[in-house]
Design an enzyme around this catalytic site. Structure first.
Site, mmCIF file in Angstrom:
data_model
loop_
_atom_site.group_PDB
_atom_site.id
_atom_site.type_symbol
_atom_site.label_atom_id
_atom_site.label_comp_id
_atom_site.label_asym_id
_atom_site.label_seq_id
_atom_site.Cartn_x
_atom_site.Cartn_y
_atom_site.Cartn_z
ATOM 1 N N HIS A 1 30.140 -29.724 28.260
ATOM 2 C CA HIS A 1 30.975 -30.871 27.880
ATOM 3 C C HIS A 1 32.445 -30.580 28.171
ATOM 4 C CE1 HIS A 1 31.613 -34.220 24.609
ATOM 5 N NE2 HIS A 1 31.894 -34.645 25.821
ATOM 6 N N TYR B 1 27.212 -28.866 22.196
ATOM 7 C CA TYR B 1 26.722 -28.473 20.874
ATOM 8 C C TYR B 1 27.029 -29.606 19.892
ATOM 9 C CZ TYR B 1 31.506 -26.558 19.751
ATOM 10 O OH TYR B 1 32.840 -26.375 19.526
ATOM 11 N N THR B 2 26.260 -29.626 18.776
ATOM 12 C CA THR B 2 26.384 -30.735 17.831
ATOM 13 C C THR B 2 27.573 -30.578 16.893
ATOM 14 O OG1 THR B 2 24.887 -29.606 16.310
ATOM 15 C CG2 THR B 2 23.921 -31.203 17.851
ATOM 16 N N GLU C 1 21.979 -31.997 23.670
ATOM 17 C CA GLU C 1 22.710 -31.491 22.510
ATOM 18 C C GLU C 1 21.983 -30.270 21.935
ATOM 19 O OE1 GLU C 1 25.480 -32.335 20.900
ATOM 20 O OE2 GLU C 1 26.012 -34.342 21.639
#
Length: 234
Positions: free
Chosen positions: A134, A28-29, A92
């Protein structure tokens, strides 16, 4: 431009791969907006990028060509690969993350993610076990995409491993050291043992993330390894 990609926004932040593509890493950003994230991912001074960004509205932007090495994973490790960036495609997800108000991922975003991942794993023959978050490849540093990411829904499409439902009876791990060895065999960097356990829980038992090795996660890991040894986990 294929129909899965709505926009092209070339990032200067890439270089050449040194490994074949064998992974997908989902992030995620953790930024205020998709536009802010795109600015950062295309900023040469930031030194970060990804192959794709998917907005909460479900719009897909390609930033780096898949044959190039985007800079999304940082210091990371998965199943023997220390250069995860060279081996992976990074996606992302536009999302506020834990820092800015963690919440469910939008249906539109997930609906855009599924065909993109499906095309990538088919084209590059990526095993389900290598579609990861991630936090799986950088457990000591990262917690994204986090406990609310719908891995179970992605697994229904055959695009990642499902959480084991049937667990074998018995406890194969004599002690915590044996569990850590097994966790490493499955793929995780266990340098920071507690963080590795948290990452495993975040992915495989998101309802309780406490870094403690308990009977349930021991059983889940044992089942994942059994399934892999039986050839069911590709």
């Amino acid at each position: 431009m294929d129909e899965l990609v709505h926009h092209e926004r070339p990032s200067p932040n890439f270089n050449e791969r040194t490994l074949p593509i064998s992974m997908v890493v989902i992030h995620y950003t953790e930024m205020e907006s998709a536009d802010a994230a795109l600015e950062r991912l295309c900023d040469p001074d930031a030194g970060v990028s990804a192959h794709y960004l998917i907005s909460e509205a479900g719009e897909v932007t390609r930033l780096v060509a898949e044959d190039k090495r985007a800079w999304h994973a940082g210091t990371s490790y998965w199943r023997g690969h220390k250069d995860v960036n060279s081996a992976s495609i990074g996606i992302e997800l536009d999302h506020p993350g834990h820092a800015l108000g963690y919440r469910e991922f939008s249906d539109a975003q997930f609906a855009a993610l599924v065909p993109l991942v499906a095309r990538i794993v088919k084209e590059h023959d990526i095993p389900r076990a290598n579609v990861v978050g991630h936090s799986d490849v950088a457990p000591a540093r990262k917690i994204d995409p986090g406990e609310l990411f719908p891995w179970d829904r992605l697994a229904e499409y055959g695009l990642c491993l499902p959480r084991p439902e049937k667990l074998e009876l018995g406890d194969p791990f004599d002690n915590d050291g044996a569990f850590y060895l097994a966790l490493e065999r499955f793929g995780y960097d266990v340098t920071d043992g507690r963080k590795a356990v948290e990452a495993f829980q975040r992915r495989w038992r998101p309802e309780r993330i406490d870094g403690e090795i308990d009977g349930q996660i021991r059983a889940i890991l044992f089942q994942l390894l059994l399934d892999r040894d039986r050839g069911h986990a590709r």
